[in-house]
Scaffold this active site. Structure first.
Site, PDB file in Angstrom:
ATOM      1  N   GLY A 117       0.766  -1.241   0.000  1.00  0.00           N
ATOM      2  CA  GLY A 117       0.000   0.000   0.000  1.00  0.00           C
ATOM      3  C   GLY A 117       0.797   1.291   0.000  1.00  0.00           C
ATOM      4  O   GLY A 117       0.278   2.340   0.381  1.00  0.00           O
ATOM      5  N   SER A 118       2.053   1.243  -0.480  1.00  0.00           N
ATOM      6  CA  SER A 118       2.821   2.500  -0.473  1.00  0.00           C
ATOM      7  C   SER A 118       2.283   3.493  -1.510  1.00  0.00           C
ATOM      8  O   SER A 118       2.322   4.702  -1.289  1.00  0.00           O
ATOM      9  CB  SER A 118       4.319   2.233  -0.696  1.00  0.00           C
ATOM     10  OG  SER A 118       4.576   1.877  -2.022  1.00  0.00           O
ATOM     11  N   ARG A 174      -4.710  -8.886  -9.276  1.00  0.00           N
ATOM     12  CA  ARG A 174      -5.591  -9.784 -10.027  1.00  0.00           C
ATOM     13  C   ARG A 174      -6.173  -9.087 -11.254  1.00  0.00           C
ATOM     14  O   ARG A 174      -6.389  -7.876 -11.240  1.00  0.00           O
ATOM     15  CB  ARG A 174      -6.752 -10.267  -9.146  1.00  0.00           C
ATOM     16  CG  ARG A 174      -6.340 -11.338  -8.148  1.00  0.00           C
ATOM     17  CD  ARG A 174      -6.080 -12.665  -8.866  1.00  0.00           C
ATOM     18  NE  ARG A 174      -5.536 -13.668  -7.986  1.00  0.00           N
ATOM     19  CZ  ARG A 174      -4.234 -13.895  -7.768  1.00  0.00           C
ATOM     20  NH1 ARG A 174      -3.324 -13.156  -8.364  1.00  0.00           N
ATOM     21  NH2 ARG A 174      -3.834 -14.859  -6.968  1.00  0.00           N
ATOM     22  N   LEU A 192      -9.127  -8.026 -13.624  1.00  0.00           N
ATOM     23  CA  LEU A 192     -10.539  -7.722 -13.398  1.00  0.00           C
ATOM     24  C   LEU A 192     -11.379  -8.300 -14.537  1.00  0.00           C
ATOM     25  O   LEU A 192     -11.090  -8.060 -15.715  1.00  0.00           O
ATOM     26  CB  LEU A 192     -10.744  -6.210 -13.298  1.00  0.00           C
ATOM     27  CG  LEU A 192     -10.185  -5.575 -12.020  1.00  0.00           C
ATOM     28  CD1 LEU A 192     -10.088  -4.065 -12.175  1.00  0.00           C
ATOM     29  CD2 LEU A 192     -11.028  -5.943 -10.803  1.00  0.00           C
ATOM     30  N   HIS A 217       1.905   0.462 -13.113  1.00  0.00           N
ATOM     31  CA  HIS A 217       2.698  -0.753 -13.378  1.00  0.00           C
ATOM     32  C   HIS A 217       4.180  -0.383 -13.336  1.00  0.00           C
ATOM     33  O   HIS A 217       4.592   0.625 -13.923  1.00  0.00           O
ATOM     34  CB  HIS A 217       2.323  -1.323 -14.747  1.00  0.00           C
ATOM     35  CG  HIS A 217       3.034  -2.589 -15.061  1.00  0.00           C
ATOM     36  ND1 HIS A 217       2.594  -3.823 -14.621  1.00  0.00           N
ATOM     37  CD2 HIS A 217       4.191  -2.825 -15.731  1.00  0.00           C
ATOM     38  CE1 HIS A 217       3.436  -4.759 -15.018  1.00  0.00           C
ATOM     39  NE2 HIS A 217       4.416  -4.180 -15.692  1.00  0.00           N
ATOM     40  N   ASP A 244      -2.788  -5.227 -18.931  1.00  0.00           N
ATOM     41  CA  ASP A 244      -1.682  -4.302 -19.180  1.00  0.00           C
ATOM     42  C   ASP A 244      -1.708  -3.711 -20.594  1.00  0.00           C
ATOM     43  O   ASP A 244      -0.696  -3.207 -21.072  1.00  0.00           O
ATOM     44  CB  ASP A 244      -0.321  -4.970 -18.919  1.00  0.00           C
ATOM     45  CG  ASP A 244      -0.095  -5.250 -17.441  1.00  0.00           C
ATOM     46  OD1 ASP A 244      -0.771  -4.623 -16.603  1.00  0.00           O
ATOM     47  OD2 ASP A 244       0.750  -6.105 -17.138  1.00  0.00           O
ATOM     48  N   GLU A 259       7.337   5.757  -8.946  1.00  0.00           N
ATOM     49  CA  GLU A 259       5.885   5.475  -8.985  1.00  0.00           C
ATOM     50  C   GLU A 259       5.114   6.512  -8.184  1.00  0.00           C
ATOM     51  O   GLU A 259       4.110   7.059  -8.642  1.00  0.00           O
ATOM     52  CB  GLU A 259       5.593   4.088  -8.403  1.00  0.00           C
ATOM     53  CG  GLU A 259       6.031   2.945  -9.275  1.00  0.00           C
ATOM     54  CD  GLU A 259       5.581   1.600  -8.725  1.00  0.00           C
ATOM     55  OE1 GLU A 259       4.405   1.478  -8.326  1.00  0.00           O
ATOM     56  OE2 GLU A 259       6.403   0.671  -8.684  1.00  0.00           O
TER      57      GLU A 259
END
Ligand code: GAR
Length: 210
Positions: free
Chosen positions: A11-12, A84, A86, A102, A143, A172
């Site tokens: 969760g960063s 996961r 979707l 990503h 992706d 990120e």
């Protein structure tokens, strides 16, 4: 802009979004007990765990994720370390925009199995001298959605997957905040504006240097 954030672990990236004071209406995890949920609770953000074992199948769970976002009034869903795929039921239940962060320069090192450290191992195995971050629209094609923003990160001699991951993660957090800032400023009738931070010859958007 009301965000919904989907998480699976540390969760960063969620924390970067919360620290930047974007409005997060709900955090959804597909795994219980993960650190990302502690971050949500610490920021007094509503969170829910929707794990596949509580549903008939993954398609039903993904519909529930979409419904939770819709009923929370979310405009933009962010996959921040969500691990996961979707299913189409998600896109039927949630009509808003969904984006993913990503840790590589897609289309390189994306697709099935390319999550977290596996991505950085793939970059090192390929002897790439540059990697980076991609933020893209999420579609049913893993992706493969339209790229919104990318930021390059050098691969340094002696890097292992962990050192590379740490350098990419800092990029990120910067790119995520810059891109969300850019999306929030979009005129409602306008088309999404690409913010390209630190790649090629395109001038960096002002948000990229903040
Ligand atoms: C981040 O590096 C994110 O880009 C990656 O998982 C990590 C989650 O970290 N996502 C993917 O690999 C998706 N294919 P975080 O939980 O600390 O934000």
């Amino acid at each position: 802009m009301r965000l919904g954030v989907l998480v699976s672990g540390r969760g960063s990236n969620l924390e970067a979004v919360l620290r930047a004071e974007f409005e997060v209406a709900i955090v959804i995890s597909n795994r219980p007990g993960v650190r990302a949920l502690e971050a949500a609770a610490a920021h007094r953000v509503r969170w829910v765990v929707l794990q596949v074992s509580d549903f008939a199948d993954a398609s039903a769970r993904d519909a529930a994720i979409g419904e939770a976002l819709s009923s929370a009034g979310v405009d933009l869903a962010l996959l921040a370390g969500y691990d996961r795929l979707l299913r189409p039921s998600y896109f039927s239940a949630f009509g808003g925009r969904t984006i993913n962060i990503h840790p590589s320069l897609l289309p390189a090192h994306g697709g099935a199995g390319m999550v977290g450290l596996a991505v950085h191992r793939s970059v090192l195995d390929a002897d790439d001298v540059e990697t980076g971050v991609t933020i893209h629209e999420v579609s049913a094609d893993l992706d493969g959605g339209r790229i919104i923003a990318q930021s390059g990160v050098p691969v340094r001699p002696g890097d292992d997957a962990e050192t590379l991951a740490a350098r990419v993660l800092r990029a990120e957090h910067r790119l995520l905040v810059a891109t969300l800032t850019s999306i929030a400023r979009e005129r409602p009738e306008g088309t999404p504006r690409a913010s390209i931070c630190g790649r090629g010859s395109a001038p960096a958007a002002p948000e990229c240097t903040q």
